[in-house]
Design an enzyme around this catalytic site. Structure first.
Site, short mmCIF file in Angstrom:
data_model
loop_
_atom_site.label_atom_id
_atom_site.label_comp_id
_atom_site.label_asym_id
_atom_site.label_seq_id
_atom_site.Cartn_x
_atom_site.Cartn_y
_atom_site.Cartn_z
N HIS A 1 0.80 -1.22 0.00
CA HIS A 1 0.00 0.00 0.00
C HIS A 1 0.83 1.27 0.00
O HIS A 1 0.28 2.37 -0.12
CB HIS A 1 -0.98 0.00 1.18
N HIS B 1 4.05 1.06 4.29
CA HIS B 1 2.69 0.75 3.82
C HIS B 1 1.65 1.08 4.89
O HIS B 1 0.47 1.21 4.57
CB HIS B 1 2.57 -0.69 3.34
#
Length: 297
Positions: free
Chosen positions: A97, A137
């Site tokens: 992410h 992330h």
């Protein structure tokens, strides 16, 4: 009806290796064929180059691989802007992410005013000071809104890619204590898994779409596959029990499609090493098709 696919095989932002193969797993699950069947012209740009962790030394344990992640995100942002200016909906395949720091920057630069709907089991709102792991992330949403390391927050040339009132975080159920304080301070709209249980996904999505589209020129949807229960999506980097169901996920994406506000879409954290016969990647493909307008009849 044009989609440009971009793979960003980053696994530097997470503790567990393997999500760098998520791009290939999603493509292997017949992504392009699925999109073409519902009428899209699909162009695949391929993958961005990402250095291997084995070739890099961690310079700062509180911001692991920061230089490398920032460099990838700085290359990502202008590509996303370019795709959008050419009339494409960018469909980004992760990777972890941390890539969202670059994708949201590109979307924000293209649109000016952008809303964000962020599906995740986690808050992704840590900073160097609050993160127990130093994994970027877990900082990407916060960084996109101006919280954290100066170099992270300024990716793409500006600090604060969206207004907090235009951000909806959906499905969270695992948030660090200091991270929770930052989320409350930020003023973003948070819909926990408990609220989904009480209110139902339809009402949550009606609120989220209104939040993300109010005064904006479109919505960036960032979908971390760990928002879904691991019994349905086992192949993710950081699974958390008690996630949303298969149908709740599809309903959410169908409502995104119906809103006609989707400008940029990404799926992250697919880890084929931990998956069962590529079922998590196949689910990502079906969700992408729902978000882009696939209907039963």
């Amino acid at each position: 009806m044009k989609v440009k696919v971009l793979g960003i095989p980053v696994d530097l932002g997470a503790n567990r290796r393997g999500v760098d193969m998520g791009c290939s797993a999603i493509r292997y699950a017949n992504l392009q064929n699925g999109l073409e069947k519902i009428g899209y012209h699909v162009e695949d740009y391929g993958n961005l180059y990402v250095p291997n962790a084995e070739k890099i030394k961690i310079k700062k344990t509180s911001l692991k691989y920061a230089e490398e992640i920032i460099e990838v995100c700085e290359r990502t942002a202008p590509l996303i802007s370019k795709f959008m200016e050419e009339g494409f909906i960018p469909l980004i395949l992760g990777g972890d992410h941390s890539i969202s720091i670059g994708t949201i920057a590109g979307c924000s630069n293209a649109l000016g005013d952008v809303g964000i709907i962020w599906f995740d089991a986690h808050g992704d709102f840590n900073t160097e000071e609050t993160s127990p792991s130093g994994n970027i992330h877990g900082m990407s949403l916060g960084a996109s809104l101006g919280y954290g390391d100066e170099m992270l927050v300024k990716v793409g040339g500006k600090k604060g890619k969206a207004r907090p009132e235009n951000v909806a975080l959906i499905g969270v159920r695992d948030i660090d204590p200091k991270e929770a304080e930052l989320i409350k301070e930020s003023g973003i709209n948070v819909f926990t898994i408990e609220q989904i249980d009480f209110m139902g996904m339809r009402e949550i999505m009606e609120l989220a779409i209104n939040i993300a589209s109010n005064g904006t020129k479109g919505i960036h949807v960032s979908f971390d596959m760990d928002v879904i229960d691991p019994s349905v999506a086992p192949g993710v980097g950081t699974p958390v029990q008690g996630g949303i169901s298969y149908r709740e996920a599809h309903l959410a994406m169908e409502m995104v499609a119906n809103s006609k506000m989707l400008k940029c879409l990404e799926f992250v954290e697919v880890n084929p090493i931990l998956d069962n016969k590529n079922r998590t990647a196949e689910l990502a493909v079906s969700l992408a098709c729902s978000a882009l307008g696939k209907k039963i009849i």
